[in-house]
Design a protein around this motif. Structure first.
Motif, short mmCIF file in Angstrom:
data_model
loop_
_atom_site.label_atom_id
_atom_site.label_comp_id
_atom_site.label_asym_id
_atom_site.label_seq_id
_atom_site.Cartn_x
_atom_site.Cartn_y
_atom_site.Cartn_z
N UNK A 26 20.17 32.54 12.39
CA UNK A 26 20.11 33.79 11.64
C UNK A 26 21.46 34.49 11.75
N UNK A 27 22.17 34.62 10.63
CA UNK A 27 23.54 35.13 10.66
C UNK A 27 23.67 36.58 10.19
N UNK A 28 22.63 37.10 9.52
CA UNK A 28 22.67 38.49 9.04
C UNK A 28 21.25 38.92 8.69
N UNK A 29 20.94 40.18 8.96
CA UNK A 29 19.63 40.75 8.60
C UNK A 29 19.85 41.97 7.73
N UNK A 30 19.09 42.07 6.64
CA UNK A 30 19.12 43.24 5.76
C UNK A 30 17.72 43.86 5.77
N UNK A 31 17.65 45.15 6.07
CA UNK A 31 16.35 45.82 6.14
C UNK A 31 16.44 47.21 5.54
N UNK A 32 15.26 47.83 5.32
CA UNK A 32 15.20 49.17 4.75
C UNK A 32 15.29 50.24 5.85
N UNK A 33 15.68 51.45 5.50
CA UNK A 33 15.57 52.57 6.45
C UNK A 33 14.10 52.93 6.67
N UNK A 34 13.81 53.62 7.75
CA UNK A 34 12.44 54.05 8.01
C UNK A 34 11.94 54.94 6.87
N UNK A 57 23.85 40.80 13.32
CA UNK A 57 24.32 41.95 12.53
C UNK A 57 23.25 42.44 11.56
N UNK A 58 23.18 43.76 11.39
CA UNK A 58 22.15 44.39 10.56
C UNK A 58 22.80 45.26 9.50
N UNK A 59 22.30 45.16 8.27
CA UNK A 59 22.69 46.06 7.18
C UNK A 59 21.42 46.77 6.72
N UNK A 60 21.49 48.10 6.57
CA UNK A 60 20.32 48.88 6.14
C UNK A 60 20.57 49.39 4.73
N UNK A 61 19.63 49.06 3.83
CA UNK A 61 19.74 49.44 2.42
C UNK A 61 18.36 49.75 1.85
N UNK A 62 18.32 50.70 0.91
CA UNK A 62 17.13 50.85 0.09
C UNK A 62 17.10 49.78 -1.00
N UNK A 63 18.28 49.56 -1.60
CA UNK A 63 18.41 48.57 -2.68
C UNK A 63 19.62 47.68 -2.40
#
Length: 315
Positions: A26-34, A57-63
């Motif tokens: 797993x090289x990157x995770x993208x998830x939504x904000x709470x 590494x984590x990136x947080x996005x709505x879209x």
């Protein structure tokens, strides 16, 4: 394989854990904000926290529609994206970016119950089984070719919470099984029969308001579908909101007008139900436990101290 994971809530958390426990990287995770949405605060295990605990590494996005994220994805150089419970549209330039495309994990037996809240809708509709599907993502939501699909039966007293626990345990074997197929070189999968497809919207307040014109068996399933920790199905009595916590289909048949508080039967109080209740051929809904507007929980027989009057959809 090098995997980028898109996911949210417990479904995404379970998917990420399965990937971390596998031989894949797993090289990157993208998830939504709470979120403060009622349904998104349920089963809210944090994908971001799990990734950070494992140094991912984590990136947080709505879209996922900005250039910065796209650059991060290209830099990660994934063989595949795995998505579960990602709540917004993923554009083609992202889902087609990896060498093997994007694998989506969905908690229904596709092609039925694409979209949102599939377990709740399936229970309301009286489905005999539910499950989890791994499919390749394409331009139509939840419509791509099926790689793996596992089912579990729906029991006669199951709640949505019961079905959640049954299906969430399928995420790991379905996800890793599908990835193993793809990693082995398989590229042809099962086309969905689009004539059987159905697509459902998110649950909202209006969807848990009881309509006494519905048949009693459907209302009984609605009550089970909206069991804790989900918001309870509700009606109004004497101008005040009344939540229905448990109910069964009556043994007897009761005629009259839908919503009539009619008769004590066993440990419940029977409410006349069904648009054709005037025929006297329908079973009613025997309510057994309620919650009042001020938060008191009590047996229906203690709440309804006398028969007569009506339960209605609005005050």
């Amino acid at each position: 394989m090098r995997v980028v994971m898109f996911g949210y809530q417990t479904w995404g958390h379970r998917t990420l854990q399965a990937l971390l426990d596998s031989e894949h990287d797993v090289v990157l995770v993208v998830t939504h904000p709470k979120s403060e949405h009622a349904y998104e605060k349920i089963w809210s295990d944090s994908v971001a926290d799990l990734a950070e605990e494992h140094g991912v590494p984590v990136v947080i996005r709505n879209r996922p529609d900005d250039e910065e994220l796209f650059a991060r994805l290209k830099e990660a150089d994934p063989d595949i994206i795995v998505a579960n419970n990602w709540r917004t549209w993923i554009p083609p330039h992202i889902y087609n970016l990896p060498r093997h495309g994007t694998l989506n994990i969905h908690d229904s037996l596709l092609p039925k119950y694409a979209g949102f809240s599939p377990l709740i809708w399936a229970l309301i509709n009286g489905e005999s089984e539910v499950g989890v599907t791994a499919h390749m993502m394409d331009e139509v939501l939840d419509a791509g070719d099926i790689v793996q699909q596992h089912a579990v039966p729906v029991g006669p007293t199951d709640t949505t919470t019961d079905l959640f626990h049954k299906t969430v345990d399928l995420i790991a074997p379905v996800t890793i099984g599908a990835l193993d197929q793809i990693a082995s070189g398989q590229a042809e999968f099962t086309k969905q029969d689009r004539s059987r497809a159905s697509f459902f919207h998110k649950r909202a307040e209006e969807d848990i308001r009881i309509d006494w014109n519905w048949p009693a068996d459907v209302l009984e399933r609605l009550v089970r579908a909206q069991s804790a920790p989900y918001p309870s199905a509700f009606t109004f009595h004497r101008g005040k909101r009344l939540e229905i916590l448990s109910a069964v289909v009556s043994e007897g048949r009761y005629g009259g007008t839908p919503g009539r508080i009619f008769y004590r039967e066993g440990e419940g109080v029977v409410i006349v139900a069904g648009a054709d209740a005037r025929t006297g051929l329908n079973h009613g809904l025997a309510i057994t436990r309620v919650r009042t507007e001020d938060g008191r929980e009590l047996p229906a027989t203690a709440y309804f101290t006398s028969m007569g009057g009506y339960l209605v959809a609005r005050p």
